[in-house]
Write a protein that holds these residues in place. Structure first.
Motif, PDB file in Angstrom:
ATOM      1  N   ILE B  64       1.531  -1.447   0.158  1.00 38.67           N
ATOM      2  CA  ILE B  64      -0.166   0.125   0.117  1.00 38.67           C
ATOM      3  C   ILE B  64       0.897   1.645   0.083  1.00 38.67           C
ATOM      4  N   THR B  65       1.777   1.203   0.782  1.00 48.02           N
ATOM      5  CA  THR B  65       2.443   2.637   0.884  1.00 48.02           C
ATOM      6  C   THR B  65       4.015   2.310  -0.515  1.00 48.02           C
ATOM      7  N   ILE B  66       3.953   1.040  -1.078  1.00 45.10           N
ATOM      8  CA  ILE B  66       4.597   1.218  -2.261  1.00 45.10           C
ATOM      9  C   ILE B  66       3.731   2.667  -3.692  1.00 45.10           C
ATOM     10  N   VAL B  67       2.578   1.456  -3.448  1.00 52.28           N
ATOM     11  CA  VAL B  67       1.139   2.043  -4.276  1.00 52.28           C
ATOM     12  C   VAL B  67       1.064   3.994  -4.361  1.00 52.28           C
ATOM     13  N   LEU B  68       1.618   4.384  -2.706  1.00 52.96           N
ATOM     14  CA  LEU B  68       0.704   5.543  -2.409  1.00 52.96           C
ATOM     15  C   LEU B  68       1.872   6.087  -3.045  1.00 52.96           C
ATOM     16  N   PHE B  69       3.433   5.819  -3.135  1.00 51.55           N
ATOM     17  CA  PHE B  69       4.412   6.553  -3.187  1.00 51.55           C
ATOM     18  C   PHE B  69       4.214   7.195  -5.282  1.00 51.55           C
ATOM     19  N   LEU B  70       4.268   5.564  -5.787  1.00 46.14           N
ATOM     20  CA  LEU B  70       3.794   5.850  -7.126  1.00 46.14           C
ATOM     21  C   LEU B  70       2.121   6.549  -6.982  1.00 46.14           C
ATOM     22  N   VAL B  71       1.610   7.283  -6.754  1.00 48.59           N
ATOM     23  CA  VAL B  71       0.354   8.175  -7.145  1.00 48.59           C
ATOM     24  C   VAL B  71       0.927   9.196  -6.752  1.00 48.59           C
ATOM     25  N   VAL B 215      15.011  15.697  -3.350  1.00 46.88           N
ATOM     26  CA  VAL B 215      16.071  15.523  -2.479  1.00 46.88           C
ATOM     27  C   VAL B 215      15.400  14.282  -1.976  1.00 46.88           C
ATOM     28  N   PHE B 216      14.392  14.285  -1.548  1.00 52.27           N
ATOM     29  CA  PHE B 216      13.587  13.613  -0.769  1.00 52.27           C
ATOM     30  C   PHE B 216      12.922  12.141  -1.916  1.00 52.27           C
ATOM     31  N   PRO B 217      12.148  12.968  -2.580  1.00 52.98           N
ATOM     32  CA  PRO B 217      11.741  11.469  -3.971  1.00 52.98           C
ATOM     33  C   PRO B 217      13.184  10.438  -3.914  1.00 52.98           C
ATOM     34  N   LEU B 218      14.210  10.893  -4.705  1.00 56.92           N
ATOM     35  CA  LEU B 218      14.931  10.202  -4.499  1.00 56.92           C
ATOM     36  C   LEU B 218      15.951   9.820  -3.522  1.00 56.92           C
ATOM     37  N   LEU B 219      15.802   9.483  -2.116  1.00 54.17           N
ATOM     38  CA  LEU B 219      16.310   9.026  -0.984  1.00 54.17           C
ATOM     39  C   LEU B 219      15.105   8.034  -1.129  1.00 54.17           C
ATOM     40  N   LEU B 220      13.709   8.529  -1.327  1.00 52.94           N
ATOM     41  CA  LEU B 220      12.946   7.319  -1.203  1.00 52.94           C
ATOM     42  C   LEU B 220      13.089   6.257  -1.934  1.00 52.94           C
ATOM     43  N   ILE B 221      13.075   5.950  -3.081  1.00 51.41           N
ATOM     44  CA  ILE B 221      13.634   5.418  -4.780  1.00 51.41           C
ATOM     45  C   ILE B 221      14.445   4.747  -4.509  1.00 51.41           C
ATOM     46  N   LEU B 222      15.756   5.048  -3.579  1.00 48.00           N
ATOM     47  CA  LEU B 222      17.041   4.644  -3.690  1.00 48.00           C
ATOM     48  C   LEU B 222      16.349   3.656  -1.652  1.00 48.00           C
ATOM     49  N   ALA B 223      16.474   3.941  -0.708  1.00 49.90           N
ATOM     50  CA  ALA B 223      15.466   3.961   0.244  1.00 49.90           C
ATOM     51  C   ALA B 223      14.641   2.496  -0.266  1.00 49.90           C
ATOM     52  N   ILE B 224      13.889   2.805  -0.433  1.00 48.26           N
ATOM     53  CA  ILE B 224      12.471   1.723  -0.636  1.00 48.26           C
ATOM     54  C   ILE B 224      13.333   0.476  -1.544  1.00 48.26           C
ATOM     55  N   SER B 225      13.668   0.782  -2.734  1.00 50.49           N
ATOM     56  CA  SER B 225      14.763  -0.165  -3.710  1.00 50.49           C
ATOM     57  C   SER B 225      15.162  -1.622  -2.596  1.00 50.49           C
ATOM     58  N   TYR B 226      16.050  -0.469  -1.736  1.00 51.82           N
ATOM     59  CA  TYR B 226      16.822  -1.303  -1.102  1.00 51.82           C
ATOM     60  C   TYR B 226      16.434  -2.259   0.064  1.00 51.82           C
ATOM     61  N   HIS B 227      15.023  -1.285   0.441  1.00 48.29           N
ATOM     62  CA  HIS B 227      14.368  -2.251   1.860  1.00 48.29           C
ATOM     63  C   HIS B 227      13.964  -3.469   0.458  1.00 48.29           C
ATOM     64  N   MET B 228      13.434  -3.470  -0.395  1.00 47.79           N
ATOM     65  CA  MET B 228      12.490  -4.551  -0.504  1.00 47.79           C
ATOM     66  C   MET B 228      13.563  -5.606  -2.008  1.00 47.79           C
ATOM     67  N   TRP B 229      14.760  -5.082  -2.028  1.00 46.98           N
ATOM     68  CA  TRP B 229      16.106  -5.997  -1.644  1.00 46.98           C
ATOM     69  C   TRP B 229      16.275  -7.017  -0.717  1.00 46.98           C
ATOM     70  N   ARG B 230      16.729  -6.219   0.818  1.00 46.11           N
ATOM     71  CA  ARG B 230      16.579  -7.008   1.932  1.00 46.11           C
ATOM     72  C   ARG B 230      15.734  -8.087   1.569  1.00 46.11           C
ATOM     73  N   VAL B 231      14.746  -7.248   1.757  1.00 44.44           N
ATOM     74  CA  VAL B 231      13.076  -8.495   2.232  1.00 44.44           C
ATOM     75  C   VAL B 231      13.633 -10.255   1.367  1.00 44.44           C
ATOM     76  N   ARG B 232      14.104 -10.313   0.188  1.00 42.20           N
ATOM     77  CA  ARG B 232      14.210 -10.720  -0.724  1.00 42.20           C
ATOM     78  C   ARG B 232      15.807 -11.703   0.196  1.00 42.20           C
ATOM     79  N   LYS B 233      17.129 -11.301   0.124  1.00 41.26           N
ATOM     80  CA  LYS B 233      18.013 -11.063   0.696  1.00 41.26           C
ATOM     81  C   LYS B 233      17.895 -11.891   2.040  1.00 41.26           C
TER      82      LYS B 233
END
Lengths: 164, 520
Positions: B64-71, B215-233
C-alpha cells in the motif's frame, strides 16, 4: 619475518605510512567539500530589507507607554520613560508573530499562549526568555534599528533602552 | 482469421521472442522463468510461502505504501507543470491549479490525500513489523532501513506542506522549523540552513521545494529499492518462520511430532508430492562454498506456491483498492487552501501537520528542547536499537509472539490509555510552569518534573512486568506499546482537543467555529 622485524624497529612501515597518508588526505578532502557545501547553503543577508538598517521613525513618535509595530522591520518599538525598547516581534517559544493586544495591555501569542509585558518579559506561557532585542541608535532624532543583529536576554535591564 | 491465430503470430514474432524468453506461464518452468527474467518481476521470488500471503499477517501495508508513493510521484509531477515556487506566485498558481485547470483540484486532492495516507501507512507498517516480530534476525538491518524510511517519508511530507504558501502552511512550517532551532549547539545553524535565513521566506520556499521534488523522492526511491531487495535477501516475509501448530513450542517439539504436523499441513493444502520432507535438524546451506547457514535454516521449502499469478494478482488488487480509496477521499473532501501567507498575522491556532501535532502537544508540557529534540531523539534511537536489544530469533512471524505477549500488549495499551490522558489533563489543570513561576528556577518545572513524571509512567509497566520474568521481546512489547499508544493519544489530543490559543476544549464546543478537520 625479517621485514617485519625491520618494521617494528622503525615503528611504521612504508606501506602503513602511505595508507595513513591516503586516509588522511581523503578525510581532509571530504571535510573540505562538506564545509564548502555548508557555506553554499548559508546565504549572506540582502542589504536594505529585513536584516539591514531600518528607520523606525522620529523618536518623539514613540511616547512613553506607546507600542508601535514596524512590520517592515519585524519589530515593536516600546516607548518608556527613559527611551525606547526595540523588540523583534517573533515569539521566543516557536517563532510565531506576537500581536500586541490593546484590550489586554500586553503581548499575547495565539500559538501557545505566551504572554509578555511592555518590556517583553514573560508573564505566562511556555516562552523560555523575554522577547529578543534589536540594537538601535538615534541619528538626527530618528530611531535607526539594526535588524541584522539579534540580542537574546534573560531579563529587562534599563541599559537595553535607546535614548537621545 | 481467428483471434488465436493472431495471438500465435504475435507470440511467434521475432520482436516478441526477443523480449520474452519463455513460453506462456501455465507450467512451473515458465512461471519461474517469467519471474526471473523480467526486471520488475524479478523483485518477486519465484515461489512464496503461503503464510506470507495472508491478509491477517501483513495487511498489505508495505505494498500500500509503495502504491501511495507511485501515486505521489505521478500527481506530484503533474502539479510541477504549473506550480511556481516563488513567494509572490506560489499562492496564485495554487489558486489557478484549483480553479483554472481541468482536473487540477482533483490532482491536488489526490496528492494531498496520498501524502497523508502514506505517512499513516508507513507508521502502521512499522507497527505491524514490530508486533509480528519481523525485525528479528536475520532482518535486523532491514528494520533499521525502515526507521530511516519513516524519517524520510516525514521529511518529504513536511517539506511539501509549505508549498501552497497559505497561512496554514506558513505557520505550520514556522512552528516546525523553530523546534529544530532548539537542538543543542547546532540548533540555530540547523534552522538557518533549513530556512536560508531567519524566517520563512523565499529562500525557505525554494529550499523546501527542491527537497520535496528532488532530494526526498530520490532518497525514497533508493531506500525503498534497498528495503525490498533486503526483504528478498533476508528470506522473504517472517510469517513463514512460524510452525504450523501455533501452540507448540519449537524447542519442545520432537522430530516425529513435527513430521506428523507436516503431513497434516500437506493434507490441508491438498498437495500430493513433496520435494524435501521437512526435518528441523537439517540446515540448508551452500555446502563447501561458504560457511554458515542461509536464511532458509529450519525451514522446509514445501509450503510454497508459485508467485505467478497469485502475488501479481494480490498486488493488482491492492493497487486498485488504494487508488479507489484515494479517489473517494478526493471526491469527498478538497485539500484546504487558506488565505495567502502573511508573516505579520499569526493564525489562531497555528498547528503543525497532523503527524507532528503530537509533538506540539508535548511542547505544552515541558521545555522545547526536551519535547522537540530530546524525547523524539530518544524515541528514534529506541526504534533503531529494538532488534539489537531483543536479539533472540524465536517467535518471529507471529502476532505478539505468544498468548502471553498478547496479554502484555493488551494490558499495556489499557494502562497507557488511562495514564497519558490523565497526565495531559492534570498537567493542564495545575501547570507546574505557571504554579512555580518565580518560586523555583525554570528548569525544575520545565525539565525536572516532566522527566521524572514521564520516566515513571514509562518505567512503571516494565517494573510490574519484572515479577513474571519477562523475555527481552516482552519488555520491547511493553515499551513499544507505551510509545505507540502515547503517540496516538498526544496526536489526538493536539489535533482534536486544542483550539484557539492552543488551549484544551471539548471538540464539540470549539470557540469561534474552529474545526480541526479543516486543517487536513
Amino acid at each position: 619475518m625479517k621485514s617485519n622485524e625491520n618494521a617494528d624497529q622503525q615503528g611504521v612501515s612504508r606501506r602503513r605510512f602511505l595508507l595513513w597518508g591516503w586516509g588522511a588526505s581523503l578525510a581532509l578532502l571530504l571535510g573540505q567539500s562538506l564545509t564548502g557545501l555548508l557555506r553554499f547553503f548559508t546565504p549572506m543577508v540582502e542589504p536594505g530589507g529585513f536584516g539591514g538598517k531600518i528607520v523606525a521613525g522620529q523618536i518623539d513618535e514613540f511616547p512613553p507607554g506607546s507600542i508601535t509595530h514596524v512590520s517592515k522591520g519585524r519589530f515593536y518599538v516600546s516607548g518608556m520613560e527613559d527611551g525606547v525598547l526595540v523588540m523583534w516581534h517573533r515569539c521566543t517559544h516557536l517563532g510565531c508573530t506576537v500581536p500586541w493586544r490593546e484590550d489586554e495591555g500586553r503581548f499575547h501569542c495565539p500559538c501557545h499562549g505566551g504572554i509578555y509585558n511592555k518590556k517583553g518579559e514573560v508573564l505566562a506561557g511556555p516562552p523560555p526568555r523575554p522577547l529578543d532585542l534589536f540594537s538601535a541608535e538615534v541619528v538626527d532624532g530618528k530611531v535607526v534599528v539594526d535588524t541584522g543583529e539579534v540580542t537574546e536576554r534573560r531579563q529587562f535591564d534599563p541599559s537595553q533602552l535607546t535614548s537621545t | 482469421m481467428s483471434i488465436e491465430s493472431w495471438t500465435n503470430r504475435l507470440t511467434q514474432s521475432r520482436l516478441w521472442r526477443s523480449y520474452f524468453r519463455h513460453g506462456w506461464p501455465d507450467n512451473p518452468l515458465d512461471r519461474s522463468l517469467l519471474m526471473t527474467s523480467g526486471l520488475f518481476f524479478h523483485l518477486h521470488p519465484v515461489k512464496v510461502n503461503r503464510k506470507s500471503l495472508r491478509w491477517s499477517y501483513s495487511m498489505g501495508l508495505g505494498i500500500i505504501t509503495i502504491v501511495l508513493f507511485l501515486v505521489l510521484l505521478f500527481t506530484g509531477t503533474l502539479l510541477m507543470f504549473y506550480y511556481i515556487p516563488s513567494v509572490e506566485r506560489a499562492y496564485p498558481t495554487m489558486k489557478a491549479i484549483q480553479t483554472g485547470i481541468p482536473l487540477g483540484q482533483f490532482t491536488r486532492d489526490m496528492h494531498r490525500w496520498a501524502a497523508h495516507l502514506m505517512v499513516l501507512a508507513v507508521i502502521l507498517h512499522a507497527a505491524r513489523v514490530f508486533y509480528t516480530g519481523a525485525y528479528k534476525a536475520p532482518r535486523q538491518f532491514n528494520w533499521v532501513i525502515g526507521v530511516f524510511l519513516l524519517l524520510i517519508t516525514l521529511g518529504a511530507s513536511f517539506t511539501g506542506y509549505l508549498l501552497p504558501w497559505d497561512q496554514l502552511a506558513y505557520w505550520a512550517i514556522t512552528v516546525g522549523t523553530n523546534i529544530a532551532g532548539y537542538a543543542p549547539i547546532i540548533g540555530s545553524v540547523l534552522r538557518t540552513l533549513l530556512l536560508g535565513g531567519r524566517e520563512v521566506g523565499q529562500n525557505a520556499l525554494i529550499r523546501f521545494y527542491t527537497l520535496h521534488i528532488m532530494v526526498f523522492p530520490l532518497l525514497l526511491i533508493l531506500a525503498i529499492s534497498y528495503h525490498m531487495w533486503r526483504v528478498r535477501k533476508d528470506g522473504g516475509l517472517a510469517a513463514q518462520e512460524v510452525s504450523d501448530t501455533p501452540d507448540a513450542e519449537p524447542e519442545g517439539t520432537a522430530p516425529e511430532a513435527d513430521q506428523h504436523d507436516d503431513n497434516t499441513s500437506l493434507a490441508d493444502t491438498g498437495r500430493d508430492w513433496v520435494i524435501f520432507p521437512r526435518n528441523p535438524s537439517k540446515t540448508y546451506g551452500l555446502v563447501e562454498l561458504m560457511s554458515g547457514t542461509s536464511p532458509m535454516v529450519n525451514r522446509g521449502p514445501e509450503n510454497t506456491v508459485f508467485s505467478f499469478p497469485i502475488v501479481l494478482l494480490l498486488e493488482l488488487i491492492i493497487f486498485l483498492g488504494t487508488t479507489f480509496l484515494l479517489f473517494l477521499f478526493s471526491l469527498a473532501r478538497h485539500a484546504p487552501l487558506g488565505e495567502m501567507a502573511n508573516p505579520t498575522i499569526t493564525i489562531d491556532p497555528a498547528k503543525a501537520p497532523w503527524y507532528f501535532v503530537g509533538l506540539q502537544e508535548l511542547l505544552e508540557h515541558m521545555h522545547p528542547t526536551l519535547a522537540g529534540i530530546v524525547i523524539p531523539g530518544v524515541l528514534v534511537l529506541f526504534l533503531l536499537a529494538i532488534p539489537y536489544l531483543d536479539n533472540s530469533r524465536s517467535g518471529a512471524g507471529r502476532w505478539f509472539t505468544s498468548a502471553r505477549g498478547k496479554r502484555i500488549v493488551l494490558w499495556t495499551t489499557l494502562y497507557t490509555l488511562v495514564v497519558m490522558p490523565a497526565y495531559i489533563l492534570l498537567d493542564n489543570l495545575i501547570t507546574p510552569r505557571e504554579a512555580l513561576r518565580g518560586v523555583l528556577p525554570g528548569y525544575v518545572s520545565q525539565w525536572l518534573i516532566p522527566i521524572v513524571v514521564i520516566g515513571l509512567l514509562v518505567a512503571l509497566p516494565v517494573l510490574i512486568l519484572r515479577r513474571w520474568r519477562p523475555t527481552p521481546r516482552e519488555i520491547m512489547l511493553t515499551l513499544f506499546t507505551v510509545m505507540f499508544v502515547s503517540a496516538v493519544i498526544f496526536t489526538l489530543s493536539g489535533f482534536f482537543l486544542r483550539g484557539p490559543g492552543f488551549k484544551l476544549y471539548p471538540p464539540w464546543n470549539m470557540p469561534g467555529g474552529y474545526n480541526p478537520l479543516n486543517d487536513l
